[in-house]
Design a protein around this motif. Structure first.
Motif, mmCIF file in Angstrom:
data_model
loop_
_atom_site.group_PDB
_atom_site.id
_atom_site.type_symbol
_atom_site.label_atom_id
_atom_site.label_comp_id
_atom_site.label_asym_id
_atom_site.label_seq_id
_atom_site.Cartn_x
_atom_site.Cartn_y
_atom_site.Cartn_z
ATOM 1 N N ASN A 68 8.819 -46.306 48.940
ATOM 2 C CA ASN A 68 9.787 -45.639 49.549
ATOM 3 C C ASN A 68 10.735 -45.359 47.921
ATOM 4 O OD1 ASN A 68 10.798 -49.017 50.426
ATOM 5 N ND2 ASN A 68 12.428 -48.234 48.999
ATOM 6 N N SER A 69 11.420 -45.088 47.407
ATOM 7 C CA SER A 69 12.002 -44.743 46.346
ATOM 8 C C SER A 69 13.557 -44.065 46.001
ATOM 9 C CB SER A 69 11.388 -43.436 45.433
ATOM 10 O OG SER A 69 10.944 -42.115 47.063
ATOM 11 N N GLY A 70 13.773 -43.535 45.509
ATOM 12 C CA GLY A 70 15.399 -43.692 45.296
ATOM 13 C C GLY A 70 16.413 -43.877 45.942
ATOM 14 N N ILE A 71 17.238 -43.932 46.549
ATOM 15 C CA ILE A 71 17.794 -44.834 47.502
ATOM 16 C C ILE A 71 17.397 -45.323 48.613
ATOM 17 C CG2 ILE A 71 20.442 -43.486 47.111
ATOM 18 C CD1 ILE A 71 20.370 -41.713 49.022
ATOM 19 N N SER A 72 16.074 -45.002 48.667
ATOM 20 C CA SER A 72 14.973 -45.695 49.877
ATOM 21 C C SER A 72 14.924 -44.336 51.024
ATOM 22 C CB SER A 72 15.744 -46.880 50.629
ATOM 23 O OG SER A 72 16.026 -48.024 49.949
ATOM 24 N N ASP A 73 13.752 -43.567 49.751
ATOM 25 C CA ASP A 73 13.279 -42.676 51.167
ATOM 26 C C ASP A 73 12.269 -42.766 51.363
ATOM 27 O OD1 ASP A 73 15.919 -40.680 51.022
ATOM 28 O OD2 ASP A 73 14.955 -39.667 49.157
ATOM 29 N N PHE A 74 12.149 -42.349 52.165
ATOM 30 C CA PHE A 74 9.643 -42.092 52.499
ATOM 31 C C PHE A 74 9.499 -41.884 51.805
ATOM 32 C CE2 PHE A 74 9.772 -42.935 57.852
ATOM 33 C CZ PHE A 74 10.384 -44.165 57.394
ATOM 34 N N THR A 75 8.203 -42.299 50.844
ATOM 35 C CA THR A 75 7.391 -42.052 49.637
ATOM 36 C C THR A 75 6.395 -41.833 50.363
ATOM 37 O OG1 THR A 75 9.576 -42.628 48.276
ATOM 38 C CG2 THR A 75 7.026 -41.877 47.727
ATOM 39 N N LEU A 76 5.706 -40.839 50.239
ATOM 40 C CA LEU A 76 4.148 -40.380 49.782
ATOM 41 C C LEU A 76 3.267 -40.349 48.699
ATOM 42 C CD1 LEU A 76 2.697 -39.001 53.058
ATOM 43 C CD2 LEU A 76 2.899 -41.508 52.541
ATOM 44 N N LEU A 77 2.416 -41.318 47.867
ATOM 45 C CA LEU A 77 1.866 -41.269 46.696
ATOM 46 C C LEU A 77 0.660 -40.184 46.806
ATOM 47 C CD1 LEU A 77 3.236 -43.124 44.320
ATOM 48 C CD2 LEU A 77 4.134 -41.023 44.760
ATOM 49 N N GLN A 78 0.152 -39.349 46.369
ATOM 50 C CA GLN A 78 -0.912 -39.086 46.584
ATOM 51 C C GLN A 78 -1.832 -39.145 45.062
ATOM 52 O OE1 GLN A 78 -3.285 -37.014 50.127
ATOM 53 N NE2 GLN A 78 -4.069 -35.612 48.514
ATOM 54 N N TYR A 79 -3.134 -39.980 45.075
ATOM 55 C CA TYR A 79 -3.754 -40.005 43.585
ATOM 56 C C TYR A 79 -4.903 -39.113 43.986
ATOM 57 C CZ TYR A 79 -0.283 -42.958 42.116
ATOM 58 O OH TYR A 79 0.816 -43.832 42.217
ATOM 59 N N THR A 80 -5.425 -38.587 42.562
ATOM 60 C CA THR A 80 -7.187 -37.552 43.044
ATOM 61 C C THR A 80 -8.257 -39.210 42.044
ATOM 62 O OG1 THR A 80 -7.107 -37.560 39.944
ATOM 63 C CG2 THR A 80 -6.225 -35.908 42.114
ATOM 64 N N SER A 81 -9.530 -39.255 42.654
ATOM 65 C CA SER A 81 -10.107 -40.174 41.656
ATOM 66 C C SER A 81 -10.055 -40.396 40.864
ATOM 67 C CB SER A 81 -11.265 -39.847 42.484
ATOM 68 O OG SER A 81 -12.031 -38.786 41.144
ATOM 69 N N ASN A 82 -8.940 -40.449 39.627
ATOM 70 C CA ASN A 82 -9.168 -40.913 38.319
ATOM 71 C C ASN A 82 -7.474 -41.037 38.467
ATOM 72 O OD1 ASN A 82 -7.409 -38.689 38.049
ATOM 73 N ND2 ASN A 82 -9.034 -37.626 36.459
ATOM 74 N N GLY A 83 -7.086 -41.250 39.388
ATOM 75 C CA GLY A 83 -5.487 -42.304 39.086
ATOM 76 C C GLY A 83 -4.001 -41.093 38.726
ATOM 77 N N THR A 84 -4.905 -39.748 38.409
ATOM 78 C CA THR A 84 -3.447 -38.668 38.627
ATOM 79 C C THR A 84 -3.231 -37.916 40.081
ATOM 80 O OG1 THR A 84 -5.072 -36.521 37.946
ATOM 81 C CG2 THR A 84 -5.046 -37.907 36.454
ATOM 82 N N LEU A 85 -1.720 -37.423 39.586
ATOM 83 C CA LEU A 85 -0.969 -37.554 40.457
ATOM 84 C C LEU A 85 -1.592 -36.211 41.399
ATOM 85 C CD1 LEU A 85 2.833 -37.940 39.765
ATOM 86 C CD2 LEU A 85 1.169 -38.621 41.788
ATOM 87 N N ASP A 86 -2.348 -36.058 42.872
ATOM 88 C CA ASP A 86 -2.968 -34.530 43.125
ATOM 89 C C ASP A 86 -2.115 -33.668 43.340
ATOM 90 O OD1 ASP A 86 -4.399 -33.180 44.423
ATOM 91 O OD2 ASP A 86 -5.091 -34.512 46.015
ATOM 92 N N THR A 87 -2.135 -32.699 42.475
ATOM 93 C CA THR A 87 -1.106 -31.806 42.675
ATOM 94 C C THR A 87 -1.519 -30.731 43.720
ATOM 95 O OG1 THR A 87 -2.117 -30.195 41.288
ATOM 96 C CG2 THR A 87 -0.226 -31.345 40.373
ATOM 97 N N ASN A 88 -2.506 -31.117 45.009
ATOM 98 C CA ASN A 88 -2.616 -29.925 45.966
ATOM 99 C C ASN A 88 -1.870 -30.963 47.247
ATOM 100 O OD1 ASN A 88 -4.914 -28.233 44.518
ATOM 101 N ND2 ASN A 88 -5.987 -29.748 44.448
ATOM 102 N N PHE A 89 -1.060 -32.139 46.850
ATOM 103 C CA PHE A 89 -0.598 -32.824 47.539
ATOM 104 C C PHE A 89 1.062 -32.193 47.827
ATOM 105 C CE2 PHE A 89 1.291 -36.886 49.484
ATOM 106 C CZ PHE A 89 0.551 -36.913 50.911
#
Length: 267
Positions: A68-89
């Motif tokens: 969760n994040s902010g004032i507690s919203d549901f949160t998903l983070l998708q990373y590529t295999s090298n640990g950067t955020l996946d902009t396709n997500f």
């Protein structure tokens, strides 16, 4: 490799938290090829609160972290295999969703065979209720991080159980796509029972499961589910450890139960 997701306090004096995901090699050493020296740090809300509770690997060695994040919203983070955020997500690698005005907490993530992602957590029963009562909440996403509007109401489902604090501890998918969720149920901070519910593949409480969609496993001296495993025929096994009725913490023992697919005990 092994993936571990934790949260850290970036500025403890201000209560600022970042989400941190670490990746380890099979021998337990840090995989320094992932992120920065083995960890990916994300501030979902700059200067605010971001926390990840767990993560799962998906296709192409990508990783999804949930919390969760902010004032507690549901949160998903998708990373590529090298640990950067996946902009396709969801365009920037981050998907957040508000269930209630505050205190939404994503806790469990399941990946369906069709690639859709099911996030299970809690929402505040009443934002103005200082007792902190919470209800069960679910959201389902397409593989690209957008909400699946065929699930529940515009991609989200909420289940209200009056005067209780519902906390999902384990969840699993049955072969037909239905969702079994094992919950710790407390009343004003006193652990009172463990209950299981089943949700249909379209986000409704399955009234054919147990009694009115629910199974009460125990009402005294129980701890939350330690494991939940669905078998090929849809039956499932749940494991708890229990304190004897005298309440002596030195007298702990495991309880293993098997249920048929419809929620009746397999006797």
């Amino acid at each position: 490799f092994i993936v571990s997701t934790v949260s850290v306090d970036g500025m403890s004096t201000l209560g600022v938290h970042d989400s941190v995901t670490r990746r380890y090699n099979a021998d337990g050493s840090v995989d320094v090829s992932f992120g920065t020296n083995g960890k990916a740090t994300t501030s979902v809300v700059p200067g605010g609160y971001s926390i990840s509770r767990r993560s799962i690997p998906i296709a192409d060695s990508k990783i999804i972290a949930v919390g969760n994040s902010g004032i507690s919203d549901f949160t998903l983070l998708q990373y590529t295999s090298n640990g950067t955020l996946d902009t396709n997500f969801n365009q920037d690698g981050i998907a957040t969703e508000k269930i209630e005005s505050s205190n939404d907490n994503g806790r469990i993530l399941l990946k369906q065979d069709d690639g859709k992602l099911l996030l299970i957590g809690t929402k505040r029963n009443n934002p103005n209720n200082v007792t902190g009562l919470s209800d069960l909440a679910l959201a389902r996403y397409h593989a690209d991080g957008t909400l699946d509007f065929t699930f529940g109401t515009e991609g989200k489902s909420e289940f209200v159980f009056d005067q209780l604090i519902y906390t999902p501890k384990k969840a699993a998918l049955q072969p037909d796509g239905k969702i079994i969720i094992a919950n710790e149920v407390t009343i004003f901070g006193v652990s009172s029972s463990q209950e299981m519910i089943r949700v249909t593949e379209n986000g409704l409480l399955d009234m054919t499961f147990g009694v009115q969609g629910k199974i009460v496993v125990s009402t005294t001296f129980f701890t939350p589910a330690m494991a939940l495993e669905v078998l090929d025929d849809g039956s499932f096994i749940i494991v708890n450890h229990n304190i004897n009725p005298g309440g002596n913490p030195d007298n702990l023992y495991l309880i293993v139960r098997k249920f048929l697919s419809n929620g009746t005990l397999d006797i």
